[in-house]
Design an enzyme around this catalytic site. Structure first.
Site, PDB file in Angstrom:
ATOM      1  N   PHE A   1      18.375  -3.261  34.334  1.00  0.00           N
ATOM      2  CA  PHE A   1      18.240  -1.832  34.612  1.00  0.00           C
ATOM      3  C   PHE A   1      19.271  -1.064  33.789  1.00  0.00           C
ATOM      4  O   PHE A   1      20.440  -1.463  33.721  1.00  0.00           O
ATOM      5  CB  PHE A   1      18.463  -1.572  36.108  1.00  0.00           C
ATOM      6  CG  PHE A   1      17.616  -0.475  36.641  1.00  0.00           C
ATOM      7  CD1 PHE A   1      16.293  -0.705  37.005  1.00  0.00           C
ATOM      8  CD2 PHE A   1      18.121   0.813  36.776  1.00  0.00           C
ATOM      9  CE1 PHE A   1      15.489   0.316  37.494  1.00  0.00           C
ATOM     10  CE2 PHE A   1      17.330   1.838  37.261  1.00  0.00           C
ATOM     11  CZ  PHE A   1      16.013   1.595  37.613  1.00  0.00           C
ATOM     12  N   GLY A   2      18.845   0.017  33.141  1.00  0.00           N
ATOM     13  CA  GLY A   2      19.773   0.785  32.297  1.00  0.00           C
ATOM     14  C   GLY A   2      19.587   0.514  30.817  1.00  0.00           C
ATOM     15  O   GLY A   2      20.151   1.226  29.984  1.00  0.00           O
ATOM     16  N   GLY A   3      18.798  -0.515  30.474  1.00  0.00           N
ATOM     17  CA  GLY A   3      18.416  -0.722  29.072  1.00  0.00           C
ATOM     18  C   GLY A   3      19.496  -1.313  28.185  1.00  0.00           C
ATOM     19  O   GLY A   3      20.522  -1.822  28.647  1.00  0.00           O
ATOM     20  N   THR A   4      19.266  -1.201  26.880  1.00  0.00           N
ATOM     21  CA  THR A   4      20.083  -1.885  25.874  1.00  0.00           C
ATOM     22  C   THR A   4      21.496  -1.335  25.804  1.00  0.00           C
ATOM     23  O   THR A   4      22.469  -2.085  25.775  1.00  0.00           O
ATOM     24  CB  THR A   4      19.411  -1.732  24.493  1.00  0.00           C
ATOM     25  OG1 THR A   4      18.086  -2.251  24.578  1.00  0.00           O
ATOM     26  CG2 THR A   4      20.182  -2.481  23.415  1.00  0.00           C
ATOM     27  N   CYS A   5      21.654  -0.007  25.743  1.00  0.00           N
ATOM     28  CA  CYS A   5      22.968   0.586  25.489  1.00  0.00           C
ATOM     29  C   CYS A   5      23.970   0.121  26.538  1.00  0.00           C
ATOM     30  O   CYS A   5      25.060  -0.352  26.208  1.00  0.00           O
ATOM     31  CB  CYS A   5      22.850   2.109  25.473  1.00  0.00           C
ATOM     32  SG  CYS A   5      24.402   2.928  25.135  1.00  0.00           S
TER      33      CYS A   5
ATOM     34  N   GLU B   1      10.399  -1.753  34.744  1.00  0.00           N
ATOM     35  CA  GLU B   1      11.472  -2.322  33.907  1.00  0.00           C
ATOM     36  C   GLU B   1      11.343  -3.847  33.931  1.00  0.00           C
ATOM     37  O   GLU B   1      11.374  -4.463  34.993  1.00  0.00           O
ATOM     38  CB  GLU B   1      12.844  -1.874  34.429  1.00  0.00           C
ATOM     39  CG  GLU B   1      14.030  -2.527  33.754  1.00  0.00           C
ATOM     40  CD  GLU B   1      14.041  -2.368  32.236  1.00  0.00           C
ATOM     41  OE1 GLU B   1      14.155  -1.238  31.752  1.00  0.00           O
ATOM     42  OE2 GLU B   1      13.909  -3.401  31.523  1.00  0.00           O
TER      43      GLU B   1
ATOM     44  N   GLY C   1      13.508  -5.894  32.184  1.00  0.00           N
ATOM     45  CA  GLY C   1      14.803  -6.541  31.947  1.00  0.00           C
ATOM     46  C   GLY C   1      15.891  -5.928  32.815  1.00  0.00           C
ATOM     47  O   GLY C   1      15.677  -5.551  33.961  1.00  0.00           O
TER      48      GLY C   1
ATOM     49  N   HIS D   1      48.989  20.150  12.666  1.00  0.00           N
ATOM     50  CA  HIS D   1      49.829  19.379  11.751  1.00  0.00           C
ATOM     51  C   HIS D   1      50.772  18.524  12.560  1.00  0.00           C
ATOM     52  O   HIS D   1      51.340  18.998  13.556  1.00  0.00           O
ATOM     53  CB  HIS D   1      50.637  20.326  10.841  1.00  0.00           C
ATOM     54  CG  HIS D   1      51.520  19.590   9.889  1.00  0.00           C
ATOM     55  ND1 HIS D   1      51.009  18.930   8.790  1.00  0.00           N
ATOM     56  CD2 HIS D   1      52.850  19.365   9.893  1.00  0.00           C
ATOM     57  CE1 HIS D   1      52.007  18.353   8.136  1.00  0.00           C
ATOM     58  NE2 HIS D   1      53.141  18.595   8.788  1.00  0.00           N
TER      59      HIS D   1
HETATM   60  C1  LIG Z   1      24.603  -4.413  19.730  1.00  0.00           C
HETATM   61  C2  LIG Z   1      24.158  -2.978  19.744  1.00  0.00           C
HETATM   62  C3  LIG Z   1      25.098  -1.973  19.679  1.00  0.00           C
HETATM   63  C4  LIG Z   1      24.699  -0.641  19.671  1.00  0.00           C
HETATM   64  N1  LIG Z   1      25.649   0.320  19.580  1.00  0.00           N
HETATM   65  C5  LIG Z   1      25.281   1.616  19.540  1.00  0.00           C
HETATM   66  C6  LIG Z   1      26.249   2.635  19.430  1.00  0.00           C
HETATM   67  O1  LIG Z   1      27.457   2.382  19.361  1.00  0.00           O
HETATM   68  N2  LIG Z   1      25.838   3.930  19.386  1.00  0.00           N
HETATM   69  C7  LIG Z   1      24.509   4.257  19.439  1.00  0.00           C
HETATM   70  O2  LIG Z   1      24.180   5.442  19.379  1.00  0.00           O
HETATM   71  N3  LIG Z   1      23.555   3.296  19.556  1.00  0.00           N
HETATM   72  C8  LIG Z   1      23.914   1.993  19.602  1.00  0.00           C
HETATM   73  N4  LIG Z   1      22.955   1.028  19.728  1.00  0.00           N
HETATM   74  C9  LIG Z   1      21.539   1.438  19.830  1.00  0.00           C
HETATM   75  C10 LIG Z   1      21.180   1.854  21.282  1.00  0.00           C
HETATM   76  O3  LIG Z   1      21.528   0.810  22.163  1.00  0.00           O
HETATM   77  C11 LIG Z   1      19.695   2.161  21.370  1.00  0.00           C
HETATM   78  O4  LIG Z   1      19.340   3.112  20.392  1.00  0.00           O
HETATM   79  C12 LIG Z   1      19.315   2.714  22.741  1.00  0.00           C
HETATM   80  O5  LIG Z   1      19.766   1.859  23.759  1.00  0.00           O
HETATM   81  C13 LIG Z   1      17.803   2.910  22.834  1.00  0.00           C
HETATM   82  O6  LIG Z   1      17.475   3.408  24.114  1.00  0.00           O
HETATM   83  P1  LIG Z   1      15.973   3.364  24.623  1.00  0.00           P
HETATM   84  O7  LIG Z   1      15.979   4.019  25.958  1.00  0.00           O
HETATM   85  O8  LIG Z   1      15.051   3.828  23.581  1.00  0.00           O
HETATM   86  O9  LIG Z   1      15.652   1.798  24.801  1.00  0.00           O
HETATM   87  P2  LIG Z   1      16.359   0.694  25.695  1.00  0.00           P
HETATM   88  O10 LIG Z   1      17.674   1.092  26.176  1.00  0.00           O
HETATM   89  O11 LIG Z   1      16.236  -0.579  24.915  1.00  0.00           O
HETATM   90  O12 LIG Z   1      15.422   0.621  26.992  1.00  0.00           O
HETATM   91  C14 LIG Z   1      14.139   0.102  26.947  1.00  0.00           C
HETATM   92  C15 LIG Z   1      13.883  -0.672  28.233  1.00  0.00           C
HETATM   93  O13 LIG Z   1      12.491  -0.933  28.309  1.00  0.00           O
HETATM   94  C16 LIG Z   1      12.293  -2.216  28.858  1.00  0.00           C
HETATM   95  N5  LIG Z   1      10.954  -2.658  28.455  1.00  0.00           N
HETATM   96  C17 LIG Z   1      10.525  -2.978  27.200  1.00  0.00           C
HETATM   97  N6  LIG Z   1       9.225  -3.249  27.192  1.00  0.00           N
HETATM   98  C18 LIG Z   1       8.796  -3.121  28.488  1.00  0.00           C
HETATM   99  C19 LIG Z   1       7.548  -3.285  29.120  1.00  0.00           C
HETATM  100  N7  LIG Z   1       6.440  -3.612  28.441  1.00  0.00           N
HETATM  101  N8  LIG Z   1       7.491  -3.112  30.453  1.00  0.00           N
HETATM  102  C20 LIG Z   1       8.604  -2.761  31.169  1.00  0.00           C
HETATM  103  N9  LIG Z   1       9.800  -2.580  30.614  1.00  0.00           N
HETATM  104  C21 LIG Z   1       9.898  -2.753  29.289  1.00  0.00           C
HETATM  105  C22 LIG Z   1      13.434  -3.039  28.286  1.00  0.00           C
HETATM  106  O14 LIG Z   1      13.703  -4.156  29.106  1.00  0.00           O
HETATM  107  C23 LIG Z   1      14.578  -2.022  28.241  1.00  0.00           C
HETATM  108  O15 LIG Z   1      15.396  -2.119  29.385  1.00  0.00           O
HETATM  109  C24 LIG Z   1      23.316  -0.318  19.748  1.00  0.00           C
HETATM  110  C25 LIG Z   1      22.364  -1.328  19.841  1.00  0.00           C
HETATM  111  C26 LIG Z   1      22.777  -2.653  19.841  1.00  0.00           C
HETATM  112  C27 LIG Z   1      21.740  -3.731  19.937  1.00  0.00           C
END
Ligand SMILES: Cc1cc2nc3c(=O)[nH]c(=O)nc-3n(C[C@H](O)[C@H](O)[C@H](O)COP(=O)(O)OP(=O)(O)OC[C@H]3O[C@@H](n4cnc5c(N)ncnc54)[C@H](O)[C@@H]3O)c2cc1C
Ligand SMILES: NC(=O)c1ccc[n+]([C@@H]2O[C@H](COP(=O)([O-])OP(=O)(O)OC[C@H]3O[C@@H](n4cnc5c(N)ncnc54)[C@H](O)[C@@H]3O)[C@@H](O)[C@H]2O)c1
Length: 465
Positions: free
Chosen positions: A35-39, A31, A33, A447
């Site tokens: 931990f736990g990613g974007t969501c 990872e 960034g 209702h």
């Molecule tokens: C502002 C915002 C609001 C959102 N709201 C919603 C919502 O309400 N409902 C919904 O369904 N979706 C929502 N989303 C979308 C949702 O967040 C994403 O679809 C989801 O988090 C994707 O999950 P993922 O596991 O694919 O990627 P991510 O959660 O992004 O995880 C990927 C991880 O990989 C890491 N990484 C990347 N490249 C490398 C590398 N080369 N080496 C090591 N680590 C790496 C990153 O740091 C990241 O932590 C939202 C997105 C944003 C930006």
């Protein structure tokens, strides 16, 4: 060189693959960034916590309609941030700690760094903060590396302090004025959040309709409401950004020629780019799509045997519930190589948590026509059901699209309060193959609750001939 049975790149949905059934495998988790990613850290969770706060402020500003003299007396941005990040940041830290140090994960090695393919089953890992890269190999690799905000090519953008969804929620002070470039999910949600908190919001969109991926009636209604609430500049191209002594000047080009817009902060919200490029996937021979995603089959297999991908890096949806579904499929397939599961992408719903909310599943009316389906369309306004009266609602509606031949829904679209909640029985009906009118009459509807808008829309579809 360390060798693992399984390497997982990215700790968003990827992190949820590991459970006790993997305890006999040596696993690497990489990872770069949070931990736990974007969501968790910069997406769904903090935005919706802010949306709830914004909903309360928005309601308080509109109390007069209900005979209430409510106002928003104070917006304590620091307290708002502490509520959100005071909950999220400890979850991030404990998630990292659990995987790195807990006895449950004695078979797991966590690398804090950026993974890059150096061969088919070989990864170089550059540690965060510099230092010597590590190389590892693994029998199986799951790519769950997500996406990042797209930065458009606007002259001068590099020279200003712009924000993306990764940074805007952590600004130390609320700006007085905020310009948002983009007209999609992120723009619609943050425009609601910041305007409800008292920020003067300007929305700048390339197209003449906001949320243009939605059904045309939904997008049109939302654009009308947004235009009444925010300074909305449609059909505008942002061509230049320049720093002023205080704030930023944007130059826009639109139907009336050039416009200058001065603002205190700029939020870029023009979509997301899959992180494929960070991984050097050609080094592993992994096939990608024309828009830069990793190509996968219905089992989430990439073009290289033993390498899987899931979530934003491979999925065209960019939604957490899709990433989680794909994670469960990959998890099953890693554990059951002779009985592979298939992803179900038939009816992927989404919601936009703005004001009003929008929720949608299946085909738009235009999409159904383009698919050559003979359809019936039914529309029910919130204003014509009892709870809609209670809410003094003027904007909300449910729009259903049914296949005339089968009586089954092919699309459902809702704009209005609690749209993301109201749509669930319609998603269920489509996923489980219920006929639309039997969904209306095969059960009680409470209702006078808001789902009566859904019930009435279903009853407006013609009975099957
Ligand atoms: C502002 C915002 C609001 C959102 N709201 C919603 C919502 O309400 N409902 C919904 O369904 N979706 C929502 N989303 C979308 C949702 O967040 C994403 O679809 C989801 O988090 C994707 O999950 P993922 O596991 O694919 O990627 P991510 O959660 O992004 O995880 C990927 C991880 O990989 C890491 N990484 C990347 N490249 C490398 C590398 N080369 N080496 C090591 N680590 C790496 C990153 O740091 C990241 O932590 C939202 C997105 C944003 C930006
Ligand atoms: N509630 C949710 O589920 C939710 C909320 C936020 C984000 N997300 C996910 O994150 C993704 C990203 O959101 P987003 O709003 O950034 O993207 P989006 O794809 O929803 O909207 C992008 C907008 O930017 C415009 N655009 C594209 N290029 C442009 C350019 N060069 N200049 C000006 N405008 C341009 C597009 O016309 C569109 O209006 C969403 O597609 C969604 O997958 C989901």
């Amino acid at each position: 060189m360390q060798h693992f049975d399984l390497a997982i790149i990215g700790t968003g949905s990827g992190n949820s693959i590991i459970d006790e059934r993997f305890s006999s495998k040596r696993i690497a988790v990489i990872e770069r960034g949070s931990f736990g990613g974007t969501c968790l850290n910069a997406g769904c969770i903090p935005t919706k916590m802010l949306v709830h706060t914004a909903d309360l402020a928005h309601a308080a500003r509109h109390g007069a309609r209900f005979g209430l003299g409510t106002t928003v007396e104070e917006v304590d941005w620091t307290a708002i941030q502490e509520r959100v990040f005071g909950r999220i940041d400890p979850i991030e830290a404990s998630g990292r700690e659990y995987r790195s140090g807990h006895a449950d994960n004695s078979n797991v090695t966590v690398f804090a760094g950026t993974a890059r393919f150096t061969g088919a089953k070989e990864l170089g890992i550059e540690p965060n903060g510099g230092g010597r890269a590590t190389t590892i190999t693994a029998d199986e690799i799951v790519i769950a590396a997500g996406s990042r905000p797209t930065i458009p090519g606007i002259a001068g953008l590099d020279e200003i302090d712009y924000h993306t969804s990764d940074t805007i929620m952590r600004v130390p002070e609320l700006p007085k004025r905020l310009a948002i470039i983009g007209g999609g999910f992120v723009a619609a949600e943050f425009a609601h959040v910041f305007s409800a908190l008292g920020v003067e919001v300007t929305l700048i969109a390339r197209s003449s309709t906001l949320l243009r991926g939605e059904d045309a009636d939904i997008a049109e209604r939302f654009t009308d409401i947004a235009s009444a609430r925010w300074d909305t500049r449609l059909a505008r191209k942002t061509v230049r950004a320049e720093a002023l002594d205080r704030g930023t000047r944007l130059t826009l080009e639109g139907p009336a020629g050039e416009e200058l817009l001065d603002t205190d902060a700029v939020l870029i919200a023009v979509g997301r780019t899959p992180n494929t490029d960070l991984l050097d996937v050609p080094a592993a021979g992994i096939r990608t799509t024309s828009d830069g995603r990793i190509a996968v089959d219905e089992h989430q297999r990439t073009s290289i045997d033993g390498i899987w991908a899931l979530g934003d890096i491979s999925s065209p949806w960019g939604l957490k519930h899709v990433a989680n579904h794909e994670q469960r499929v990959v998890q099953h397939n890693l554990l059951n190589p002779n009985d592979l599961a298939v992803t179900d992408h038939r009816f992927v719903p989404h919601a936009v948590f703005s004001a009003p909310q929008i929720a949608s599943v299946g085909l738009t009316e235009a999409g159904a026509h383009a698919a050559g389906i003979d359809i019936d369309v039914a529309v029910q306004d919130y204003a014509d059901v009892a709870y809609g009266w209670a809410m003094e609602d003027k904007d909300g509606f449910v729009k259903l699209i049914a296949d005339r031949a089968t009586g089954q829904l092919v699309g459902a679209h809702i704009l209005g309060a609690q749209a993301a909640t109201l749509i669930q029985p319609l998603i269920q009906a489509m996923s489980l193959g219920f006929e639309a009118r039997s969904l209306a009459r095969g059960q009680y509807w409470i209702h006078p609750a808001l789902p009566e808008a859904v019930e009435n829309a279903l009853l407006k579809l013609p009975a099957r001939r």
